[in-house]
Design a protein around this motif. Structure first.
Motif, mmCIF file in Angstrom:
data_model
loop_
_atom_site.group_PDB
_atom_site.id
_atom_site.type_symbol
_atom_site.label_atom_id
_atom_site.label_comp_id
_atom_site.label_asym_id
_atom_site.label_seq_id
_atom_site.Cartn_x
_atom_site.Cartn_y
_atom_site.Cartn_z
ATOM 1 N N ALA A 191 0.836 -1.204 0.000
ATOM 2 C CA ALA A 191 0.000 0.000 0.000
ATOM 3 C C ALA A 191 0.872 1.255 0.000
ATOM 4 N N GLU A 192 1.934 1.206 0.793
ATOM 5 C CA GLU A 192 2.844 2.355 0.862
ATOM 6 C C GLU A 192 3.529 2.597 -0.476
ATOM 7 N N ARG A 193 3.910 1.526 -1.160
ATOM 8 C CA ARG A 193 4.585 1.671 -2.446
ATOM 9 C C ARG A 193 3.659 2.239 -3.509
ATOM 10 N N LEU A 194 2.353 2.005 -3.349
ATOM 11 C CA LEU A 194 1.376 2.572 -4.280
ATOM 12 C C LEU A 194 0.891 3.945 -3.838
ATOM 13 N N GLY A 195 1.250 4.333 -2.605
ATOM 14 C CA GLY A 195 0.847 5.631 -2.098
ATOM 15 C C GLY A 195 -0.619 5.722 -1.738
ATOM 16 N N ILE A 196 -1.199 4.593 -1.287
ATOM 17 C CA ILE A 196 -2.607 4.587 -0.896
ATOM 18 C C ILE A 196 -2.750 3.950 0.482
ATOM 19 N N SER A 197 -3.939 4.066 1.071
ATOM 20 C CA SER A 197 -4.171 3.506 2.397
ATOM 21 C C SER A 197 -4.311 1.992 2.325
ATOM 22 N N ARG A 198 -4.181 1.344 3.466
ATOM 23 C CA ARG A 198 -4.331 -0.109 3.555
ATOM 24 C C ARG A 198 -5.714 -0.528 3.068
ATOM 25 N N ARG A 199 -6.728 0.196 3.502
ATOM 26 C CA ARG A 199 -8.108 -0.155 3.110
ATOM 27 C C ARG A 199 -8.295 -0.015 1.608
ATOM 28 N N SER A 200 -7.768 1.090 1.042
ATOM 29 C CA SER A 200 -7.902 1.290 -0.404
ATOM 30 C C SER A 200 -7.159 0.203 -1.168
ATOM 31 N N PHE A 201 -5.998 -0.211 -0.636
ATOM 32 C CA PHE A 201 -5.212 -1.247 -1.305
ATOM 33 C C PHE A 201 -5.961 -2.581 -1.326
ATOM 34 N N THR A 202 -6.480 -2.996 -0.179
ATOM 35 C CA THR A 202 -7.176 -4.287 -0.130
ATOM 36 C C THR A 202 -8.384 -4.293 -1.058
ATOM 37 N N ARG A 203 -9.085 -3.162 -1.127
ATOM 38 C CA ARG A 203 -10.237 -3.072 -2.025
ATOM 39 C C ARG A 203 -9.793 -3.128 -3.482
ATOM 40 N N LEU A 204 -8.732 -2.388 -3.808
ATOM 41 C CA LEU A 204 -8.221 -2.371 -5.179
ATOM 42 C C LEU A 204 -7.725 -3.749 -5.592
ATOM 43 N N PHE A 205 -6.994 -4.418 -4.698
ATOM 44 C CA PHE A 205 -6.414 -5.713 -5.049
ATOM 45 C C PHE A 205 -7.496 -6.734 -5.353
ATOM 46 N N ARG A 206 -8.536 -6.761 -4.530
ATOM 47 C CA ARG A 206 -9.622 -7.729 -4.766
ATOM 48 C C ARG A 206 -10.387 -7.383 -6.040
ATOM 49 N N GLN A 207 -10.597 -6.094 -6.291
ATOM 50 C CA GLN A 207 -11.295 -5.692 -7.517
ATOM 51 C C GLN A 207 -10.509 -6.110 -8.755
ATOM 52 N N GLU A 208 -9.181 -6.005 -8.687
ATOM 53 C CA GLU A 208 -8.335 -6.277 -9.847
ATOM 54 C C GLU A 208 -8.068 -7.763 -10.071
ATOM 55 N N THR A 209 -8.029 -8.542 -8.998
ATOM 56 C CA THR A 209 -7.648 -9.954 -9.129
ATOM 57 C C THR A 209 -8.759 -10.938 -8.788
ATOM 58 N N GLY A 210 -9.750 -10.497 -8.016
ATOM 59 C CA GLY A 210 -10.827 -11.396 -7.612
ATOM 60 C C GLY A 210 -10.513 -12.202 -6.363
ATOM 61 N N VAL A 211 -9.306 -12.018 -5.789
ATOM 62 C CA VAL A 211 -8.926 -12.717 -4.560
ATOM 63 C C VAL A 211 -8.262 -11.726 -3.607
ATOM 64 N N SER A 212 -8.113 -12.125 -2.354
ATOM 65 C CA SER A 212 -7.443 -11.266 -1.384
ATOM 66 C C SER A 212 -5.934 -11.268 -1.626
ATOM 67 N N PHE A 213 -5.244 -10.280 -1.081
ATOM 68 C CA PHE A 213 -3.794 -10.207 -1.221
ATOM 69 C C PHE A 213 -3.127 -11.428 -0.591
ATOM 70 N N VAL A 214 -3.599 -11.854 0.578
ATOM 71 C CA VAL A 214 -3.000 -12.990 1.273
ATOM 72 C C VAL A 214 -3.127 -14.258 0.432
ATOM 73 N N THR A 215 -4.316 -14.479 -0.138
ATOM 74 C CA THR A 215 -4.524 -15.657 -0.984
ATOM 75 C C THR A 215 -3.616 -15.604 -2.209
ATOM 76 N N TRP A 216 -3.534 -14.442 -2.839
ATOM 77 C CA TRP A 216 -2.691 -14.287 -4.032
ATOM 78 C C TRP A 216 -1.232 -14.530 -3.681
ATOM 79 N N ARG A 217 -0.777 -13.995 -2.542
ATOM 80 C CA ARG A 217 0.609 -14.154 -2.114
ATOM 81 C C ARG A 217 0.948 -15.625 -1.897
#
Length: 271
Positions: A191-217
């Motif tokens: 989230a920091e590397r993208l310059g956005i909040s944690r909440r915005s990142f988790t929402r963006l990641f799921r919207q873009e991939t269809g899975v959570s960041f933890v699952t994708w990782r």
């Protein structure tokens, strides 16, 4: 009808690849079967089929790319590619491929699926490709085709697809991660590397991939480890390089995704 063992060639130049595509498009049989050997590093260019394809890695590891993701095909597994979907492939190791082409109406899949090939499906595909039997009566071949069409929907799906985001900045982070995967990577860093909040990142990641960041990782770490394990690298080394605290944690995740521990995977690969 199936292409016989006479069509089993070690490595296809582009002309042969496109001749195969032309044959697939013109054939009328309900199920088509082709067997090919590919050398490590060979790239199959971007293409699509009017039929749904079941691409089975009889041996070796294949990486398939689609516009929306990357899909790893380890030994004993197959990738179901929906009709009309553009895809390319790279041979991570020497590969013996058995490919089955069926009518789009024979499968309800709308996205690629990595499937574990059952012993029954394996035997049926071998028969159609012509490895076990060079000649076969039309009735026998028709029965084999019908049984295979019944078996394909029963195959177990494995989470070896890695969805890729379309967002340019997020996709760049994902590509960097695959080069150096780490199970310790965390949401706050990304989230920091993208310059956005944690909440915005988790929402963006799921919207873009269809899975959570933890699952994708988790999937990405195992995804990246498969070629190294197939090359015979020590499991301990692969696990620690992937950021796991110990081999047991890596083995647990590996078993969850592939249905077997790395040691069994290695025995299957050797066989």
């Amino acid at each position: 009808m199936a292409k016989s063992d006479r069509n089993y060639v070690p490595e296809l130049p582009d002309d042969d690849h496109f001749r195969s595509l032309e044959w697939i498009e013109k054939a009328n049989a309900p199920v088509l079967a082709i067997g090919k050997d590919y050398g490590s590093g060979l790239v199959v260019p971007l293409h699509s089929h009017s039929r749904t394809q079941l691409w089975w890695a009889r041996s070796g590891v294949v990486l398939v790319r689609t516009p929306d993701g990357r899909w790893m095909i380890p030994p004993g597994h197959a990738l179901l590619i929906p009709a009309g979907m553009e895809h390319s492939a790279e041979m991570v190791s020497d590969v013996r491929m058995h490919s089955i082409y069926i009518s789009p109406t024979a499968s309800q899949a709308r996205r690629p699926l990595v499937l574990e090939v059952s012993p029954l499906a394996a035997s049926l595909i071998d028969e159609l490709v012509g490895v076990e039997c060079a000649t076969s009566s039309e009735r026998r071949e028709s029965l084999i085709m019908d049984l295979l069409l019944e078996e394909i929907p029963r195959l177990t799906e494995r989470p070896l697809g890695l969805p890729f985001p379309r967002d340019r900045k997020l996709a760049a982070l994902c590509r960097q991660f695959l080069k150096a995967p780490s199970a310790a990577a965390n949401i706050d860093e990304w989230a920091e590397r993208l310059g956005i909040s944690r909440r915005s990142f988790t929402r963006l990641f799921r919207q873009e991939t269809g899975v959570s960041f933890v699952t994708w990782r988790q999937q990405a770490c195992i995804f990246a480890s498969l070629p190294r394990i197939a090359d015979g690298e020590p499991i301990t080394t692969v696990a620690l390089d992937a950021g796991y605290e110990n081999v047991a944690a890596f083995t647990t995740m590996f078993r969850r995704m592939l249905g077997a521990p790395p040691s069994l995977y290695l025995r299957t690969q050797a066989a």
